[in-house]
Design a protein around this motif. Sequence first.
Motif, PDB file in Angstrom:
ATOM      1  N   HIS A  66     -12.708   7.849 -11.756  1.00  9.75           N
ATOM      2  CA  HIS A  66     -14.037   8.447 -11.568  1.00  9.75           C
ATOM      3  C   HIS A  66     -14.955   7.589 -10.702  1.00  9.75           C
ATOM      4  CE1 HIS A  66     -12.878  11.438 -14.436  1.00  9.75           C
ATOM      5  NE2 HIS A  66     -12.831  10.593 -15.444  1.00  9.75           N
ATOM      6  N   ASN A  67     -14.417   6.987  -9.650  1.00  8.20           N
ATOM      7  CA  ASN A  67     -15.276   6.274  -8.703  1.00  8.20           C
ATOM      8  C   ASN A  67     -15.688   7.283  -7.636  1.00  8.20           C
ATOM      9  OD1 ASN A  67     -16.439   4.637  -6.694  1.00  8.20           O
ATOM     10  ND2 ASN A  67     -15.208   2.879  -7.350  1.00  8.20           N
ATOM     11  N   GLU A  68     -16.752   8.009  -7.941  1.00  6.64           N
ATOM     12  CA  GLU A  68     -17.112   9.157  -7.112  1.00  6.64           C
ATOM     13  C   GLU A  68     -17.575   8.770  -5.716  1.00  6.64           C
ATOM     14  OE1 GLU A  68     -16.159  11.943  -8.110  1.00  6.64           O
ATOM     15  OE2 GLU A  68     -15.689  11.229 -10.127  1.00  6.64           O
ATOM     16  N   LYS A  69     -18.265   7.624  -5.602  1.00  8.18           N
ATOM     17  CA  LYS A  69     -18.709   7.199  -4.274  1.00  8.18           C
ATOM     18  C   LYS A  69     -17.505   6.931  -3.370  1.00  8.18           C
ATOM     19  CE  LYS A  69     -21.281   3.784  -5.664  1.00  8.18           C
ATOM     20  NZ  LYS A  69     -22.191   2.602  -5.642  1.00  8.18           N
ATOM     21  N   LEU A  70     -16.507   6.245  -3.920  1.00  5.24           N
ATOM     22  CA  LEU A  70     -15.309   5.934  -3.133  1.00  5.24           C
ATOM     23  C   LEU A  70     -14.524   7.205  -2.830  1.00  5.24           C
ATOM     24  CD1 LEU A  70     -13.388   3.888  -1.869  1.00  5.24           C
ATOM     25  CD2 LEU A  70     -12.307   3.625  -4.121  1.00  5.24           C
ATOM     26  N   LYS A 100     -18.735  -1.103 -13.354  1.00  8.47           N
ATOM     27  CA  LYS A 100     -18.259  -0.292 -14.477  1.00  8.47           C
ATOM     28  C   LYS A 100     -18.515  -0.990 -15.815  1.00  8.47           C
ATOM     29  CE  LYS A 100     -15.854   3.180 -12.419  1.00  8.47           C
ATOM     30  NZ  LYS A 100     -15.867   4.605 -12.785  1.00  8.47           N
ATOM     31  N   ILE A 101     -18.263  -2.282 -15.854  1.00  7.91           N
ATOM     32  CA  ILE A 101     -18.459  -3.045 -17.088  1.00  7.91           C
ATOM     33  C   ILE A 101     -19.935  -3.076 -17.464  1.00  7.91           C
ATOM     34  CG2 ILE A 101     -18.279  -5.335 -18.132  1.00  7.91           C
ATOM     35  CD1 ILE A 101     -15.730  -5.734 -16.415  1.00  7.91           C
ATOM     36  N   ASP A 102     -20.798  -3.231 -16.463  1.00  7.52           N
ATOM     37  CA  ASP A 102     -22.239  -3.238 -16.711  1.00  7.52           C
ATOM     38  C   ASP A 102     -22.688  -1.891 -17.268  1.00  7.52           C
ATOM     39  OD1 ASP A 102     -24.994  -4.391 -16.400  1.00  7.52           O
ATOM     40  OD2 ASP A 102     -25.179  -2.693 -15.021  1.00  7.52           O
ATOM     41  N   GLU A 103     -22.147  -0.812 -16.735  1.00  4.52           N
ATOM     42  CA  GLU A 103     -22.487   0.517 -17.252  1.00  4.52           C
ATOM     43  C   GLU A 103     -22.094   0.649 -18.716  1.00  4.52           C
ATOM     44  OE1 GLU A 103     -22.051   3.108 -13.080  1.00  4.52           O
ATOM     45  OE2 GLU A 103     -20.382   2.991 -14.504  1.00  4.52           O
ATOM     46  N   THR A 156     -26.149   6.633 -17.566  1.00  2.00           N
ATOM     47  CA  THR A 156     -25.875   5.238 -17.204  1.00  2.00           C
ATOM     48  C   THR A 156     -24.698   5.123 -16.241  1.00  2.00           C
ATOM     49  OG1 THR A 156     -26.725   4.428 -19.325  1.00  2.00           O
ATOM     50  CG2 THR A 156     -25.211   2.984 -18.147  1.00  2.00           C
ATOM     51  N   TYR A 157     -23.774   6.079 -16.303  1.00  2.00           N
ATOM     52  CA  TYR A 157     -22.549   5.990 -15.506  1.00  2.00           C
ATOM     53  C   TYR A 157     -22.773   6.522 -14.084  1.00  2.00           C
ATOM     54  CZ  TYR A 157     -20.293   4.658 -19.831  1.00  2.00           C
ATOM     55  OH  TYR A 157     -19.950   3.992 -20.981  1.00  2.00           O
ATOM     56  N   VAL A 158     -23.590   5.792 -13.357  1.00  2.00           N
ATOM     57  CA  VAL A 158     -23.937   6.166 -11.979  1.00  2.00           C
ATOM     58  C   VAL A 158     -22.704   6.137 -11.083  1.00  2.00           C
ATOM     59  CG1 VAL A 158     -25.331   5.533  -9.975  1.00  2.00           C
ATOM     60  CG2 VAL A 158     -26.287   5.329 -12.286  1.00  2.00           C
ATOM     61  N   SER A 159     -21.768   5.234 -11.362  1.00  2.00           N
ATOM     62  CA  SER A 159     -20.565   5.125 -10.533  1.00  2.00           C
ATOM     63  C   SER A 159     -19.745   6.411 -10.575  1.00  2.00           C
ATOM     64  CB  SER A 159     -19.701   3.948 -10.992  1.00  2.00           C
ATOM     65  OG  SER A 159     -19.159   4.184 -12.287  1.00  2.00           O
ATOM     66  N   GLN A 160     -19.952   7.208 -11.617  1.00  2.00           N
ATOM     67  CA  GLN A 160     -19.238   8.474 -11.739  1.00  2.00           C
ATOM     68  C   GLN A 160     -20.051   9.640 -11.203  1.00  2.00           C
ATOM     69  OE1 GLN A 160     -16.729   7.119 -15.743  1.00  2.00           O
ATOM     70  NE2 GLN A 160     -17.486   9.200 -15.557  1.00  2.00           N
ATOM     71  N   GLY A 161     -21.164   9.320 -10.544  1.00  2.00           N
ATOM     72  CA  GLY A 161     -21.984  10.365  -9.950  1.00  2.00           C
ATOM     73  C   GLY A 161     -22.965  11.001 -10.911  1.00  2.00           C
TER      74      GLY A 161
END
Length: 282
Positions: free
Chosen positions: A46-50, A77-80, A210-215
């Motif tokens: 779920h690395n949506e940006k990538l 991811k760990i910070d999220e 919080t899970y911004v990395s997942q969009g």
Amino acid sequence: MGQNLRFLGIVAHPHDFTHFAGTLGVQTALGDTATVVSMTAGVGTHNEKLDTELKKPTSEQDPAIINQPSEERAEEKIDELRRACAIFGVTDVRVLGYPDKPFVFERHPDAAEKLREIILEVRPHVIFSQSPYLKGPHGHKSGVQNDHTETANATEMAKSISTLPRLGSGQAPHTVAATYFPGVYFEHEEWDFTVDVSEWFEQRVEAEATYVSQGHTQEYARRRITLVLGNIGSSVGTMYAEAFVRHKVELLSNITLPESLLKLETQTKLEQIEAVTGGGNP
């Protein structure tokens, strides 16, 4: 007050914690303690940006995203995960750092030993774990072996070896009293019980966002939690709930019923509607 229980959540990816986050909030508010362990940092999940950049022609791709070191992705991811856990009073968060997509237990047999060490340290009464079933007693079908089922296999092995004494280890063995699987991995009719998390709705939205990395955005998070937890809640007569499946049959000393069930004897249809809608408020 609660029973001073110790909870241990073992998940494949950082976001998997959210499937029982509200329930941990309920328990920590009662004075219980909780530890959350993620087998992987979820770098490949779920690395949506990538993923968005990789779908573009090479000439249009953002090199900063494409060439971002995996260590930086892992830190994000760990910070999220840590920030999401903190919302529910969980500060003991550990990421073991195994590779995802795939995490294969057979390739990393030491995973069970690491989990055993955590189990003997935390000595949990309850474990929330990924479901091990590809097609099991509850009829769940996940299609293929994946990070979730492999995490479940490692957890089951760790639980088993935690019960065995080791000469000279200085550690007493430990048997986990109960293991529960989040209901999201099962069909509605397979759930064993649900936990009312209506009072934790806003925190569940905050954690999801919080899970911004997942969009995830605030709007998406609110919509997702409203639909998912609202669907579970409405099926059991409350606004929002999380569902669970028991790992095995439990032995009870006697039967007790929650107030929510006892209310059904005298509750009118209008009162049931009010319970599901929160008195008519959205």
